[in-house]
Write an enzyme that holds these catalytic residues in place. Structure first.
Site, PDB file in Angstrom:
ATOM      1  N   SER A 142      -4.408   2.903   4.497  1.00 24.45           N
ATOM      2  CA  SER A 142      -4.623   2.259   3.207  1.00 24.45           C
ATOM      3  C   SER A 142      -4.633   0.729   3.358  1.00 24.45           C
ATOM      4  O   SER A 142      -5.461   0.036   2.755  1.00 24.45           O
ATOM      5  CB  SER A 142      -3.520   2.689   2.229  1.00 24.45           C
ATOM      6  OG  SER A 142      -3.741   2.141   0.959  1.00 24.45           O
ATOM      7  N   LYS A 172       0.793  -1.242   0.000  1.00 23.14           N
ATOM      8  CA  LYS A 172       0.000   0.000   0.000  1.00 23.14           C
ATOM      9  C   LYS A 172       0.823   1.289   0.000  1.00 23.14           C
ATOM     10  O   LYS A 172       0.324   2.362   0.329  1.00 23.14           O
ATOM     11  CB  LYS A 172      -1.022   0.052   1.163  1.00 23.14           C
ATOM     12  CG  LYS A 172      -1.857  -1.176   1.368  1.00 23.14           C
ATOM     13  CD  LYS A 172      -2.325  -1.822   0.096  1.00 23.14           C
ATOM     14  CE  LYS A 172      -3.372  -1.018  -0.643  1.00 23.14           C
ATOM     15  NZ  LYS A 172      -3.685  -1.684  -1.960  1.00 23.14           N
ATOM     16  N   HIS A 192       7.107  -7.651  -2.044  1.00 26.88           N
ATOM     17  CA  HIS A 192       6.856  -6.936  -0.782  1.00 26.88           C
ATOM     18  C   HIS A 192       7.792  -7.438   0.320  1.00 26.88           C
ATOM     19  O   HIS A 192       7.592  -7.136   1.492  1.00 26.88           O
ATOM     20  CB  HIS A 192       5.409  -7.128  -0.323  1.00 26.88           C
ATOM     21  CG  HIS A 192       4.401  -6.329  -1.080  1.00 26.88           C
ATOM     22  ND1 HIS A 192       4.613  -5.042  -1.495  1.00 26.88           N
ATOM     23  CD2 HIS A 192       3.138  -6.644  -1.500  1.00 26.88           C
ATOM     24  CE1 HIS A 192       3.545  -4.594  -2.144  1.00 26.88           C
ATOM     25  NE2 HIS A 192       2.645  -5.544  -2.163  1.00 26.88           N
TER      26      HIS A 192
HETATM   27  P1  A3P Z   1      -5.103   4.719  -0.805  1.00 27.76           P
HETATM   28  O1  A3P Z   1      -5.656   3.446  -0.254  1.00 27.76           O
HETATM   29  O2  A3P Z   1      -4.619   5.662   0.237  1.00 27.76           O
HETATM   30  O3  A3P Z   1      -6.027   5.373  -1.791  1.00 27.76           O
HETATM   31  P2  A3P Z   1      -0.211  -0.303  -3.592  1.00 27.76           P
HETATM   32  O4  A3P Z   1      -0.234  -0.234  -5.067  1.00 27.76           O
HETATM   33  O5  A3P Z   1       1.147  -0.373  -3.001  1.00 27.76           O
HETATM   34  O6  A3P Z   1      -1.131  -1.361  -3.077  1.00 27.76           O
HETATM   35  O7  A3P Z   1      -0.751   1.111  -3.041  1.00 27.76           O
HETATM   36  C1  A3P Z   1      -2.093   1.456  -3.182  1.00 27.76           C
HETATM   37  C2  A3P Z   1      -2.272   2.904  -2.774  1.00 27.76           C
HETATM   38  O8  A3P Z   1      -1.697   3.752  -3.790  1.00 27.76           O
HETATM   39  C3  A3P Z   1      -3.736   3.310  -2.662  1.00 27.76           C
HETATM   40  O9  A3P Z   1      -3.774   4.317  -1.659  1.00 27.76           O
HETATM   41  C4  A3P Z   1      -3.983   3.858  -4.049  1.00 27.76           C
HETATM   42  O10 A3P Z   1      -5.098   4.697  -4.133  1.00 27.76           O
HETATM   43  C5  A3P Z   1      -2.698   4.630  -4.278  1.00 27.76           C
HETATM   44  N1  A3P Z   1      -2.442   4.909  -5.698  1.00 27.76           N
HETATM   45  C6  A3P Z   1      -2.506   4.056  -6.735  1.00 27.76           C
HETATM   46  N2  A3P Z   1      -2.266   4.690  -7.893  1.00 27.76           N
HETATM   47  C7  A3P Z   1      -2.031   5.981  -7.582  1.00 27.76           C
HETATM   48  C8  A3P Z   1      -1.739   7.158  -8.352  1.00 27.76           C
HETATM   49  N3  A3P Z   1      -1.641   7.101  -9.681  1.00 27.76           N
HETATM   50  N4  A3P Z   1      -1.580   8.324  -7.680  1.00 27.76           N
HETATM   51  C9  A3P Z   1      -1.679   8.381  -6.337  1.00 27.76           C
HETATM   52  N5  A3P Z   1      -1.971   7.312  -5.568  1.00 27.76           N
HETATM   53  C10 A3P Z   1      -2.145   6.120  -6.174  1.00 27.76           C
END
Ligand code: A3P
Length: 294
Positions: free
Chosen positions: A137, A46, A107
């Site tokens: 998140s 996340k 991860h």
């Molecule tokens: P939130 O849950 O705070 O919205 P991962 O890919 O490591 O699982 O992380 C997911 C998090 O990154 C989520 O956060 C998601 O919304 C955010 N995220 C994904 N794409 C993004 C982007 N283009 N810009 C900003 N945040 C992004």
């Protein structure tokens, strides 16, 4: 018919809490053979992993949007330690069929990453996100992801995060372990907050790290294609094609918030914030690693 996926408990593998699903493949994951020209994308869950994956795929494909829509993100960049259940295929099976070198997601904390990556001097890009937003998140993700352990209440989750009793373990150990490793290996360490604040500047860092040379127009296209709003609408980047039995989108979305910094303020009580800050001060006292929380 759709497979019913249950919540799998955590087991300790080399001291790291991981899904029981990984137990059978764990030795094979550790023995994974890297190619020198593979690229590893690493993060605590996340932290903006998918965002970084899409950025990297766009850079390696010279900003060709159509090429980056060729397949879902988890097929373009396999996840090393993913195992059954479907619909996301096992990372090791995918990698066995993949043309190499390729980009690989993990991860794993630095010290448990397959040794082969460092023996081969493979490049890695790490993305870290401030612990408060990362916790929020992850809380939503564990609610929606039916194979993950039940996160419990927010109060319970808060305690689990502080004690590191989550899949892939302690956030603190993770961000510090990769931070310490970055000067000894070819590792680019990025921050979610920086990418959010100035995506073009941070994308340029990745371009340089990958020794690519992209023009202004291509850079602008990458910034646009990897913006939150565009990725949220892109089925090849937003995990929306994953069945509800796996990602229960009635509970939460993968692209959840508008990629904001400081959503923790909507979840932390004043008391929790004080507990977090004091615990953070102790755990982060001996590191030069600094985060921005807003
Ligand atoms: P939130 O849950 O705070 O919205 P991962 O890919 O490591 O699982 O992380 C997911 C998090 O990154 C989520 O956060 C998601 O919304 C955010 N995220 C994904 N794409 C993004 C982007 N283009 N810009 C900003 N945040 C992004």
């Amino acid at each position: 018919s759709e497979q019913v996926i249950r919540r799998y408990p955590l087991v300790l593998l080399d001291g790291l809490p991981l899904s029981e699903l990984l137990e059978a493949n764990w030795e094979e994951v550790k023995r994974f053979k890297a190619f020198p020209d593979d690229l590893l994308i690493a993060s605590y869950p996340k932290a903006g992993t998918t965002w970084l994956q899409e950025i990297v795929d766009m850079i390696l494909n010279d900003g060709d949007v159509e090429k980056c829509r060729r397949a879902p993100i988890y097929d373009r960049i396999p996840f090393l330690e993913t195992v059954e259940p479907k619909p996301i295929p096992s990372g090791l099976d995918q990698l066995a069929q993949m043309a190499r070198p390729c980009v690989i997601k993990t991860h794993l904390p630095f010290h448990l990453t397959p040794k082969s990556f460092w023996e081969q001097d493979t490049k890695a890009i790490y993305i870290a996100r401030n612990g408060k937003d990362n916790m929020v998140s992850y809380f939503y993700f564990d609610q929606m992801t039916t194979s993950q352990p039940d996160p419990g209440t927010w109060e319970e989750y808060f305690q689990k995060f502080l004690s590191g009793n989550l899949t892939w373990g302690s956030w603190y150990d993770h961000v510090k372990g990769w931070w310490d490793a970055k000067d000894k290996h070819r590792i680019l360490y990025l921050f979610y907050e920086d990418v959010k604040q100035d995506p073009k500047r941070e994308i340029q860092k990745v371009v340089r790290f990958l020794e690519k040379d992209l023009g202004e127009e291509t850079l602008e296209r990458i910034v646009h294609h990897t913006s939150f709003d565009v990725m949220k609408k892109n089925p090849m980047a937003n995990y929306s094609i994953i069945p509800k039995s796996f990602f229960n989108t009635d509970v939460s979305q993968f692209m959840r918030k508008a990629g904001v910094i400081g959503d923790w303020k909507n979840h932390f009580t004043v008391a929790q914030n004080e507990i977090f800050d004091e615990d953070y001060r102790q755990k982060m006292a001996a590191t030069s690693l600094k985060f921005r929380f807003e």
